[in-house]
Write a protein that holds these residues in place. Structure first.
Motif, PDB file in Angstrom:
ATOM      1  N   MET A   1       1.350  -0.723  -0.314  1.00 33.13           N
ATOM      2  CA  MET A   1       0.459   0.242  -0.179  1.00 33.13           C
ATOM      3  C   MET A   1       0.518   1.079   0.312  1.00 33.13           C
ATOM      4  SD  MET A   1      -2.778   1.548   2.701  1.00 33.13           S
ATOM      5  CE  MET A   1      -2.939  -0.122   3.699  1.00 33.13           C
ATOM      6  N   PRO A   2       0.762   2.394  -1.096  1.00 36.60           N
ATOM      7  CA  PRO A   2       1.791   3.070  -0.923  1.00 36.60           C
ATOM      8  C   PRO A   2       0.856   4.137   0.159  1.00 36.60           C
ATOM      9  CG  PRO A   2       0.446   2.510  -3.321  1.00 36.60           C
ATOM     10  CD  PRO A   2       0.293   1.616  -2.246  1.00 36.60           C
ATOM     11  N   VAL A   3       2.257   4.554   0.233  1.00 42.91           N
ATOM     12  CA  VAL A   3       1.459   6.182   1.519  1.00 42.91           C
ATOM     13  C   VAL A   3       2.168   7.468   1.105  1.00 42.91           C
ATOM     14  CG1 VAL A   3       1.900   6.756   3.970  1.00 42.91           C
ATOM     15  CG2 VAL A   3       2.129   4.771   2.984  1.00 42.91           C
ATOM     16  N   ILE A   4       1.392   8.398   1.333  1.00 44.71           N
ATOM     17  CA  ILE A   4       1.045   9.971   0.998  1.00 44.71           C
ATOM     18  C   ILE A   4       1.244  10.517   2.027  1.00 44.71           C
ATOM     19  CG2 ILE A   4       0.701  11.639  -0.832  1.00 44.71           C
ATOM     20  CD1 ILE A   4      -0.284   9.532  -2.053  1.00 44.71           C
ATOM     21  N   VAL A   5       2.596  10.924   2.233  1.00 43.51           N
ATOM     22  CA  VAL A   5       2.895  12.185   3.349  1.00 43.51           C
ATOM     23  C   VAL A   5       3.125  13.808   3.043  1.00 43.51           C
ATOM     24  CG1 VAL A   5       3.563  12.712   5.687  1.00 43.51           C
ATOM     25  CG2 VAL A   5       3.594  10.328   4.498  1.00 43.51           C
ATOM     26  N   PHE A   6       2.149  14.523   3.416  1.00 42.11           N
ATOM     27  CA  PHE A   6       1.775  15.610   3.121  1.00 42.11           C
ATOM     28  C   PHE A   6       2.177  17.011   5.219  1.00 42.11           C
ATOM     29  CE2 PHE A   6      -0.010  19.472   2.317  1.00 42.11           C
ATOM     30  CZ  PHE A   6       0.556  20.040   1.021  1.00 42.11           C
ATOM     31  N   GLU A   7       3.341  17.571   4.798  1.00 45.37           N
ATOM     32  CA  GLU A   7       3.549  18.513   6.017  1.00 45.37           C
ATOM     33  C   GLU A   7       2.890  19.518   6.031  1.00 45.37           C
ATOM     34  OE1 GLU A   7       7.018  17.750   7.700  1.00 45.37           O
ATOM     35  OE2 GLU A   7       6.473  15.270   7.721  1.00 45.37           O
ATOM     36  N   SER A   8       2.414  20.157   6.315  1.00 43.51           N
ATOM     37  CA  SER A   8       2.512  21.482   6.352  1.00 43.51           C
ATOM     38  C   SER A   8       2.184  22.024   7.972  1.00 43.51           C
ATOM     39  CB  SER A   8       0.938  21.810   5.023  1.00 43.51           C
ATOM     40  OG  SER A   8       0.029  21.462   5.430  1.00 43.51           O
ATOM     41  N   GLY A   9       1.855  23.508   7.604  1.00 43.44           N
ATOM     42  CA  GLY A   9       1.271  24.507   8.391  1.00 43.44           C
ATOM     43  C   GLY A   9      -0.291  24.590   8.481  1.00 43.44           C
ATOM     44  N   GLN A  10      -0.769  24.921   8.847  1.00 38.17           N
ATOM     45  CA  GLN A  10      -2.635  24.641   9.361  1.00 38.17           C
ATOM     46  C   GLN A  10      -2.933  25.209   8.508  1.00 38.17           C
ATOM     47  OE1 GLN A  10      -3.049  27.315  12.714  1.00 38.17           O
ATOM     48  NE2 GLN A  10      -2.810  26.315  13.741  1.00 38.17           N
ATOM     49  N   LEU A  11      -4.641  24.359   8.024  1.00 41.73           N
ATOM     50  CA  LEU A  11      -5.447  24.164   6.464  1.00 41.73           C
ATOM     51  C   LEU A  11      -7.170  23.277   6.558  1.00 41.73           C
ATOM     52  CD1 LEU A  11      -3.105  21.789   4.426  1.00 41.73           C
ATOM     53  CD2 LEU A  11      -3.449  23.766   4.119  1.00 41.73           C
ATOM     54  N   SER A  12      -7.463  24.295   6.076  1.00 41.61           N
ATOM     55  CA  SER A  12      -9.254  24.445   5.947  1.00 41.61           C
ATOM     56  C   SER A  12      -9.445  22.851   5.586  1.00 41.61           C
ATOM     57  CB  SER A  12      -9.796  25.114   5.127  1.00 41.61           C
ATOM     58  OG  SER A  12      -9.690  24.872   3.827  1.00 41.61           O
ATOM     59  N   LYS A  13     -10.605  22.117   6.190  1.00 43.95           N
ATOM     60  CA  LYS A  13     -10.931  21.339   6.176  1.00 43.95           C
ATOM     61  C   LYS A  13     -11.121  20.936   4.581  1.00 43.95           C
ATOM     62  CE  LYS A  13     -13.396  19.725  10.257  1.00 43.95           C
ATOM     63  NZ  LYS A  13     -14.745  19.053  10.356  1.00 43.95           N
ATOM     64  N   GLU A  14     -11.748  21.791   3.900  1.00 43.16           N
ATOM     65  CA  GLU A  14     -11.820  21.692   1.929  1.00 43.16           C
ATOM     66  C   GLU A  14     -10.607  21.785   1.655  1.00 43.16           C
ATOM     67  OE1 GLU A  14     -14.800  23.863   4.770  1.00 43.16           O
ATOM     68  OE2 GLU A  14     -13.139  24.571   4.403  1.00 43.16           O
ATOM     69  N   VAL A  15      -9.856  22.231   2.464  1.00 45.25           N
ATOM     70  CA  VAL A  15      -8.281  21.887   1.403  1.00 45.25           C
ATOM     71  C   VAL A  15      -7.524  20.877   2.125  1.00 45.25           C
ATOM     72  CG1 VAL A  15      -5.627  23.213   1.788  1.00 45.25           C
ATOM     73  CG2 VAL A  15      -7.824  24.930   1.518  1.00 45.25           C
ATOM     74  N   LYS A  16      -8.047  20.172   2.819  1.00 50.06           N
ATOM     75  CA  LYS A  16      -7.477  18.892   3.062  1.00 50.06           C
ATOM     76  C   LYS A  16      -8.044  17.855   2.203  1.00 50.06           C
ATOM     77  CE  LYS A  16      -7.103  19.306   7.293  1.00 50.06           C
ATOM     78  NZ  LYS A  16      -7.720  19.922   9.256  1.00 50.06           N
ATOM     79  N   ALA A  17      -9.347  18.035   2.469  1.00 47.53           N
ATOM     80  CA  ALA A  17     -10.266  16.840   0.895  1.00 47.53           C
ATOM     81  C   ALA A  17     -10.167  17.444   0.112  1.00 47.53           C
ATOM     82  CB  ALA A  17     -11.581  17.784   0.945  1.00 47.53           C
ATOM     83  N   GLU A  18      -9.415  18.388  -1.068  1.00 44.13           N
ATOM     84  CA  GLU A  18      -8.880  18.067  -2.477  1.00 44.13           C
ATOM     85  C   GLU A  18      -7.248  17.978  -2.308  1.00 44.13           C
ATOM     86  OE1 GLU A  18      -9.392  19.656  -6.336  1.00 44.13           O
ATOM     87  OE2 GLU A  18     -10.758  19.549  -4.355  1.00 44.13           O
ATOM     88  N   LEU A  19      -6.838  18.124  -1.841  1.00 43.50           N
ATOM     89  CA  LEU A  19      -5.626  17.468  -1.310  1.00 43.50           C
ATOM     90  C   LEU A  19      -5.357  16.405  -1.734  1.00 43.50           C
ATOM     91  CD1 LEU A  19      -3.066  19.661   1.611  1.00 43.50           C
ATOM     92  CD2 LEU A  19      -2.250  19.403  -1.491  1.00 43.50           C
ATOM     93  N   ILE A  20      -6.687  15.121  -0.789  1.00 48.04           N
ATOM     94  CA  ILE A  20      -6.630  14.039  -0.337  1.00 48.04           C
ATOM     95  C   ILE A  20      -6.157  13.424  -2.022  1.00 48.04           C
ATOM     96  CG2 ILE A  20      -7.202  12.397   0.498  1.00 48.04           C
ATOM     97  CD1 ILE A  20      -7.329  13.743   3.159  1.00 48.04           C
ATOM     98  N   GLN A  21      -8.006  14.076  -2.571  1.00 47.13           N
ATOM     99  CA  GLN A  21      -8.282  13.619  -3.563  1.00 47.13           C
ATOM    100  C   GLN A  21      -7.322  13.756  -5.067  1.00 47.13           C
ATOM    101  OE1 GLN A  21     -11.117  12.368  -4.805  1.00 47.13           O
ATOM    102  NE2 GLN A  21     -10.543  11.478  -6.304  1.00 47.13           N
ATOM    103  N   GLN A  22      -6.753  15.278  -4.960  1.00 48.65           N
ATOM    104  CA  GLN A  22      -6.018  14.899  -6.253  1.00 48.65           C
ATOM    105  C   GLN A  22      -4.250  14.581  -6.437  1.00 48.65           C
ATOM    106  OE1 GLN A  22      -5.767  18.916  -8.481  1.00 48.65           O
ATOM    107  NE2 GLN A  22      -7.059  19.586  -7.524  1.00 48.65           N
TER     108      GLN A  22
END
Length: 69
Positions: free
Chosen positions: A1-22
């Motif tokens: 199972m491939p794992v993608i780890v994204f580190e950042s500052g604080q993000l909105s729920k909408e931005v996180k959902a879009e990141l996960i999808q894309q």
């Protein structure tokens, strides 16, 4: 199972959902691995704990907000 780890500052729920999808869609397309097998993990740090060029992300966001018309 491939794992993608994204580190950042604080993000909105909408931005996180879009990141996960894309991130999942692009990774599946490039690798040919079914998107159902990807695990995406978003690690958020407080904006005051991250800096670029000696300036915190909090300050960078403030500057960006001020420069918008």
């Amino acid at each position: 199972m491939p794992v993608i780890v994204f580190e950042s500052g604080q993000l909105s729920k909408e931005v996180k959902a879009e990141l996960i999808q894309q991130l999942t869609d692009v990774s599946a397309k490039v690798t040919g691995i079914p998107k159902e097998l990807f695990l995406v993990s978003i690690h958020e740090l407080p904006d005051d704990d991250i800096a670029v060029g000696g300036v915190t992300v909090t300050e960078l966001k403030r500057r960006l907000a001020e420069s918008k018309p």
